[in-house]
Design an enzyme around this catalytic site. Structure first.
Site, PDB file in Angstrom:
ATOM      1  CB  SER A   1      -0.920  -0.009   1.223  1.00  0.00           C
ATOM      2  OG  SER A   1      -1.863   1.040   1.110  1.00  0.00           O
ATOM      3  CD  GLU A   2      -1.190   3.854  -3.069  1.00  0.00           C
ATOM      4  OE1 GLU A   2      -1.141   2.609  -2.932  1.00  0.00           O
ATOM      5  OE2 GLU A   2      -2.084   4.446  -3.694  1.00  0.00           O
ATOM      6  CG  ASN A   3      -0.946   4.012   3.308  1.00  0.00           C
ATOM      7  OD1 ASN A   3      -0.993   3.037   2.556  1.00  0.00           O
ATOM      8  ND2 ASN A   3      -1.555   4.032   4.473  1.00  0.00           N
TER       9      ASN A   3
ATOM     10  CB  SER B   1       6.006   3.940  -0.115  1.00  0.00           C
ATOM     11  OG  SER B   1       4.915   3.185  -0.568  1.00  0.00           O
TER      12      SER B   1
END
Lengths: 232, 218, 232, 218
Positions: free
Chosen positions: D49-51, D91
């Site tokens: 998840s990009e966060n 990320s």
């Protein structure tokens, strides 16, 4: 099930082709993947390009690989040292090529490769011999040099602990180039002091997430004389 | 006229005196590492080593060396409480990003414009090695140089134009030699301090480039 | 002795000038320095440029700062959300400027500012509206866009624990933009759940070394209604 | 001729089936998050998840939500043993650096060249928001799109040329709609699968761009 651990050092370096670009982690005595370098020497790949901070010290590790004539070219920041006699001899004999890169630019070029950055401007080396032939640009009144990413086929690094997903933590200044080299190579091989069960590494403290690692092999310093052993 | 040159330890002590408490400092390979011996613990100067240490402590005690805990000069060291480890890209981000307050470097030559030569003598048969010198010289907020004032042959290392290969242009802020302390300023090289017994005129003669006597101005 | 802890939230935001560029950490509900934003609102600085992933949600935090007319311009990746009504209203009324940046480019521009990179080429946004007017270059056959660093006067971030040197560790996905914003601002202010003694944080697990942090203030969620309290 | 469209869950299941075990996968906001429900634990697909999460687990159980542990869609989630946290630059280095094997994204439109539009309808009064869409579309090794085949007005979302603003050019590898599975290839759009009861000719008519029937070739 994902299991990136491999049982032996030989298996860890299997398939490295002649002509490969191989990143080798470590800074002086810290974080050097000595057992993996020995395994690469035994594996036999030739015509290698090595990316590393140094060009080998004494007669072991990288120096032994160079002495065996396996290295065509080295990209590094600090080849010269009082015990870099192997490199010195081959370099002066014109038998090894050197690309000298400032240490911070070396690190950033490796990071850029791993991060998909096409190129970047750095003020380091501006106005020096090492910027000759490179594109320059003045940004905010300051001269910068355009630098390109350094990709590799293989990275050989040393970490402290790893798990079957390839997650890694390092030890003290042994971290150095390991985490960035892991991101920049198509095949990253990590030797670790200890393979631990999945979930044993604190997710807040994992330095290299497993996505960057292809193979993990347990190799203790004490076992440096035996190249083949079974991972835990 | 007789004078005693500053010893290496006197030079190191002199540099340490100019480094404010709570500074973030990188000490280059060689003579600059001596500066670390002259900080008192209460001042909490925080040492950075480009191989991935912040809050570096004194050299490791004999028998307590760890090959994984070394500084950029390859000396076994320690880490203070509050210290941290990080990788090389993060370490040089600190340097390049201007987060290091002061970097102390050795040098072959410094020019009147503050150009620095310290990575390569330029000798044809020398194997070049640069390490972090160019990044440090370009990145630190202030660059201090520590060097002998003269070469073994008696030539000034402070020069009008560098003859050795450049490390970084217009980067040096202050020069500490065994004869003097000299600031690099827009109005030229300003002498702040001279060893006892050496006259300004004699220093200027030895140096061979224009010097301003700034001793009265503190 | 270095002591970056400050006793109150008011002290933590003291001196932030009108017209400042302020980075604000956080991603949706995670890692938002809510108490620092409230303190900034009380402090009164105007004409701010905010750099953040979002443009405020609901009526608190960044949304409250925007509603109070303190924000002239916002640089972010994702301003629109079902509860971004404050921003929506001011944006449609032409009372706030928006610079929309792809999230990865936003992160990399912030990192570049902290790392002293003059500019970099990224493939993201190539061929899109968001690359209009930007310099492009084909590198290895692929179109790239030239992007510049995003510097800030102030960064307001939230971490989990911190010490008097300013070392920080985060909590889960609350890490997000905190570590990179800390590097990109002249004055980085971190609110932490707990101030711990020097040496209590594992040096292998410190995410933000203290060099990047100017002020640390303890602020627990439970104390969100009292802006002034004493740090431990 | 009667046919049932794939439900959203059927589409998600279909996508999941095409994702090899041990892949690193990012599931975009909206419909793609459903794909996560269709992985079996033994296959160990690792979700990014990009966060700042790798090894993301299922949504948090009611009462166990943590505001600091959410995915990019702002849903409270969990982390699997072996998962890791990292910051946004790291990320997106994973994404931009080509380390994510497969990214599944929603879309407004996909062109025959694999151009993707999914960030902005282009409506004059819409507030634009891009998030990580452009980085994901440009960075992932393979980009899969999940979307309804037709707009509510019955227009094809697979188009000759995008009318909505571009997210990334020539990035889509495969399209999963409620009517078909279609590969974007150098020889055009190749249909791999069609819902039961829908003839190739009818699909082609609804789609309105040239399609190749690739069902026999597997």
């Amino acid at each position: 099930m994902i299991d990136k651990t491999v049982p032996t050092l030989d298996a860890a370096v299997a398939g490295i082709a002649d002509g490969s670009t191989v990143m080798v982690g470590g800074f002086a005595t810290s974080g050097v993947p000595l057992e993996l370098i020995d395994a690469l020497l035994a594996q036999g790949a030739r015509e290698l390009t090595i990316v590393s901070n140094h060009a080998g010290n004494g007669d072991t590790g990288l120096a032994a690989l160079i002495a065996a004539g396996r290295v065509r070219r080295i990209v590094c920041s600090y080849p010269r040292h009082k015990d870099s006699w192997v490199f010195d001899r081959l370099f002066k004999a014109g038998r090894i090529e050197l690309e000298l890169v400032p240490q911070g630019t070396l690190a950033e070029r490796i990071r850029a490769a791993g991060a998909g950055i096409g190129a970047f401007y750095t003020p380091a080396a501006s106005g020096t011999e090492l910027a000759q032939g490179k594109e320059t640009r003045v940004i905010d009144g300051r001269a910068h040099v355009l630098e390109h990413p350094l990709h590799a086929d293989v990275a050989l690094i040393r970490a402290d602990r790893g798990d079957r997903w390839g997650n890694l933590v390092y030890r003290m200044a042994g971290r150095n180039f390991g985490p960035i080299m892991a991101t920049a190579a198509r095949l990253t091989v990590a030797q670790v002091r200890e393979v631990v069960p999945l979930g044993a590494l604190d997710p807040e403290a994992i330095v290299t997430p497993g996505i960057f690692v292809a193979r993990v092999v347990q190799a203790n310093r004490a076992d440096a004389d035996t190249r083949s052993r079974t991972a835990a | 006229m007789t004078y005693d040159r500053y010893t290496r330890d006197q030079m190191a002590s002199r540099v340490a005196r100019d480094i404010p408490a709570c500074s973030y400092v990188n000490l280059g390979i060689g003579m600059p590492t001596l500066v670390g011996n002259h900080f008192t613990a209460d001042r909490e100067v925080i040492l950075h080593s480009e191989n991935g240490l912040l809050g570096m402590g004194p050299p490791a005690a004999p028998g307590h060396e760890d090959p994984d805990l070394i500084n950029a000069s390859r000396t076994p060291v320690t880490l203070l409480p509050g210290g941290a480890y990080f990788h090389h890209a993060d370490s040089f981000a600190m340097i390049r990003g201007g987060h290091i307050d002061i970097c102390v470097l050795g040098a072959f030559q410094v020019s009147v414009a503050g150009d620095l030569a310290n990575w390569h003598t330029g000798a044809a048969d020398a194997i070049p090695a640069v390490g972090g010198a160019m990044d440090l010289a370009a990145g630190a907020k202030r660059v201090y140089v520590m060097m002998g004032h003269l070469t073994k042959a008696g030539e000034s290392k402070i020069v009008e134009r560098l003859s050795c290969p450049v490390t970084a242009l217009a980067c040096v802020d202050r020069i500490y030699t065994d004869l003097a302390v000299i600031d690099v300023t827009p109005r030229g090289l300003v002498v702040r301090e001279i060893v006892d017994g050496l006259a300004f005129g004699e220093l200027a003669r030895l140096t061979g480039v224009a010097l301003v006597d700034g001793r009265s101005s503190g």
